[in-house]
Write an enzyme that holds these catalytic residues in place. Sequence first.
Site, PDB file in Angstrom:
ATOM      1  N   ASP A   1      72.383  39.060  73.311  1.00 20.74           N
ATOM      2  CA  ASP A   1      73.176  40.240  72.721  1.00 20.74           C
ATOM      3  C   ASP A   1      74.481  40.328  72.623  1.00 20.74           C
ATOM      4  OD1 ASP A   1      73.543  40.238  75.623  1.00 20.74           O
ATOM      5  OD2 ASP A   1      72.502  42.254  75.454  1.00 20.74           O
TER       6      ASP A   1
ATOM      7  N   ASP B   1      79.122  42.981  73.200  1.00 19.58           N
ATOM      8  CA  ASP B   1      77.794  42.929  73.271  1.00 19.58           C
ATOM      9  C   ASP B   1      77.139  44.054  72.645  1.00 19.58           C
ATOM     10  OD1 ASP B   1      75.945  44.557  75.246  1.00 19.58           O
ATOM     11  OD2 ASP B   1      77.861  44.426  76.341  1.00 19.58           O
TER      12      ASP B   1
ATOM     13  N   LYS C   1      82.558  46.886  89.372  1.00 20.74           N
ATOM     14  CA  LYS C   1      83.186  48.041  88.596  1.00 20.74           C
ATOM     15  C   LYS C   1      84.463  48.615  89.642  1.00 20.74           C
ATOM     16  CE  LYS C   1      78.956  49.429  86.733  1.00 20.74           C
ATOM     17  NZ  LYS C   1      77.646  50.159  86.696  1.00 20.74           N
TER      18      LYS C   1
HETATM   19  P1  GTP Z   1      69.176  47.025  78.859  1.00 19.33           P
HETATM   20  O1  GTP Z   1      67.638  47.409  79.349  1.00 19.33           O
HETATM   21  O2  GTP Z   1      69.680  47.962  77.905  1.00 19.33           O
HETATM   22  O3  GTP Z   1      69.965  46.922  80.092  1.00 19.33           O
HETATM   23  O4  GTP Z   1      69.103  45.736  78.156  1.00 19.33           O
HETATM   24  P2  GTP Z   1      68.203  44.207  78.514  1.00 19.33           P
HETATM   25  O5  GTP Z   1      67.015  44.324  79.170  1.00 19.33           O
HETATM   26  O6  GTP Z   1      68.635  43.371  77.430  1.00 19.33           O
HETATM   27  O7  GTP Z   1      69.478  43.703  79.829  1.00 19.33           O
HETATM   28  P3  GTP Z   1      70.663  43.418  79.771  1.00 19.33           P
HETATM   29  O8  GTP Z   1      71.783  43.659  78.764  1.00 19.33           O
HETATM   30  O9  GTP Z   1      71.388  43.150  80.918  1.00 19.33           O
HETATM   31  O10 GTP Z   1      70.186  41.567  79.394  1.00 19.33           O
HETATM   32  C1  GTP Z   1      71.510  40.740  78.912  1.00 19.33           C
HETATM   33  C2  GTP Z   1      70.608  39.684  78.476  1.00 19.33           C
HETATM   34  O11 GTP Z   1      69.427  39.088  79.217  1.00 19.33           O
HETATM   35  C3  GTP Z   1      69.814  40.055  76.814  1.00 19.33           C
HETATM   36  O12 GTP Z   1      70.140  39.266  76.152  1.00 19.33           O
HETATM   37  C4  GTP Z   1      68.437  40.214  77.635  1.00 19.33           C
HETATM   38  O13 GTP Z   1      67.370  40.036  76.452  1.00 19.33           O
HETATM   39  C5  GTP Z   1      68.366  38.963  78.616  1.00 19.33           C
HETATM   40  N1  GTP Z   1      67.359  39.330  79.636  1.00 19.33           N
HETATM   41  C6  GTP Z   1      67.637  40.407  80.718  1.00 19.33           C
HETATM   42  N2  GTP Z   1      66.482  40.300  81.713  1.00 19.33           N
HETATM   43  C7  GTP Z   1      65.892  39.278  81.111  1.00 19.33           C
HETATM   44  C8  GTP Z   1      64.675  38.559  81.738  1.00 19.33           C
HETATM   45  O14 GTP Z   1      64.085  38.966  82.693  1.00 19.33           O
HETATM   46  N3  GTP Z   1      64.075  37.509  81.207  1.00 19.33           N
HETATM   47  C9  GTP Z   1      64.642  36.959  80.015  1.00 19.33           C
HETATM   48  N4  GTP Z   1      64.144  35.926  79.376  1.00 19.33           N
HETATM   49  N5  GTP Z   1      65.766  37.415  79.485  1.00 19.33           N
HETATM   50  C10 GTP Z   1      66.266  38.706  80.082  1.00 19.33           C
END
Ligand code: GTP
Length: 362
Positions: A106, A217, A157
């Site tokens: 992202d 992001d 934070k």
């Molecule tokens: P929020 O629910 O809004 O926090 O978004 P998110 O689920 O995408 O979590 P976050 O923004 O913290 O994740 C950062 C990146 O890691 C994103 O590109 C997610 O798709 C990826 N990501 C987070 N958790 C996982 C996981 O359990 N598996 C995989 N494959 N990717 C993950």
Amino acid sequence: MKAVILVGGEGTRLRPLTCNTPKAMVPILNQPFLEHLLRYLKEHGISDAILAMGYLPDPIQSRLGDGSHFGVQISYLVEESPLGTAGAVKNAESFLDEPFIVFNGDVLTEIDLTDMIKRHREINPEVTMALTPVDNPTIYGVVETTATGMVKRFVEKPTWDKVTTNMINAGIYILEPGVLEYIPTSAPCMFEDHVFPKMLKMGKPILSYPSDAYWIDIGTPEKYLKAHHDLLLRWSDRAVRTQGESQIHTTALIEGPVLIGEGCLIAENVQIKGPTVLGPRCQIAASVVMEGVVLWEGTQVEEKTVLRNCVIGSCTHIGSSCQILDDCVLGDDVTVGEESKLASGTRLWPNNYVDPGMLQST
Ligand code: GTP
């Protein structure tokens, strides 16, 4: 070098846009985010990507296929339940026997990956972590470094009196394959919370790669909209660009930067002010006024409606004489009745029918 792209998260903060679309596939300037990322990786010599998927994998795989269109060979892994950022990389272990890049799926950036890879090879740490500056470090985890650029401490934070740096983890890492040994197979695991702090405790070298190149992001609606505004406002000609044929009435006033997808219909006396994006096949009726908006494909806006600084999902229908203003986000297939006035920050989920007059007035 191979890249593991993490695209398995649910993207809850970006809802309702992520109700039907995985975050990695939300359109940026009318193209799925991941396509921008694959092009960027290719520009930096990465032609092998492993997509670590979980939530809504099908739209990703069916759109990108084997990746040949982008000159990148793509392999796919699907997690039955979320493994976390590090667990997802551990799951790709069989693909990884040389140093590789991990990319949060992202992050829209122009960080110089070629230079980052060069630096990793010169210094030869176990991890190189890209860092990016932010205006308000108190809402992030910041990364303290030594004079030689090695990571010293992660501070989650910090309050303003404890802020020692405004550099945060940019979600881009180069890892030696040996790092996989620090990731358990048995439980979900995050790089940010577990693996990197554990490595510091063990005295393992983590090199920082600070960069002030563009980085955002796209994980919240505000940042998703800001990414569009940033990209469009860079167009030096402030142009109105069309992708394919559209019908634009001669009385429509369009002030760039504006991107218009193919097959749009823009009626008489419409006023569109950039930075704005219209997805393909949008229909904008007479005397609509729009500024700073992102419309996904197939959206219809009826006459005299005003849209400002908002994001509207696919195939949504907005009645006449509505006002949809700052930071409103509407999902796909939403119907908004005529004369509705949505308060700033309103979120409407897909398939929500909004009766006329039922909405909070601004
Ligand atoms: P929020 O629910 O809004 O926090 O978004 P998110 O689920 O995408 O979590 P976050 O923004 O913290 O994740 C950062 C990146 O890691 C994103 O590109 C997610 O798709 C990826 N990501 C987070 N958790 C996982 C996981 O359990 N598996 C995989 N494959 N990717 C993950």
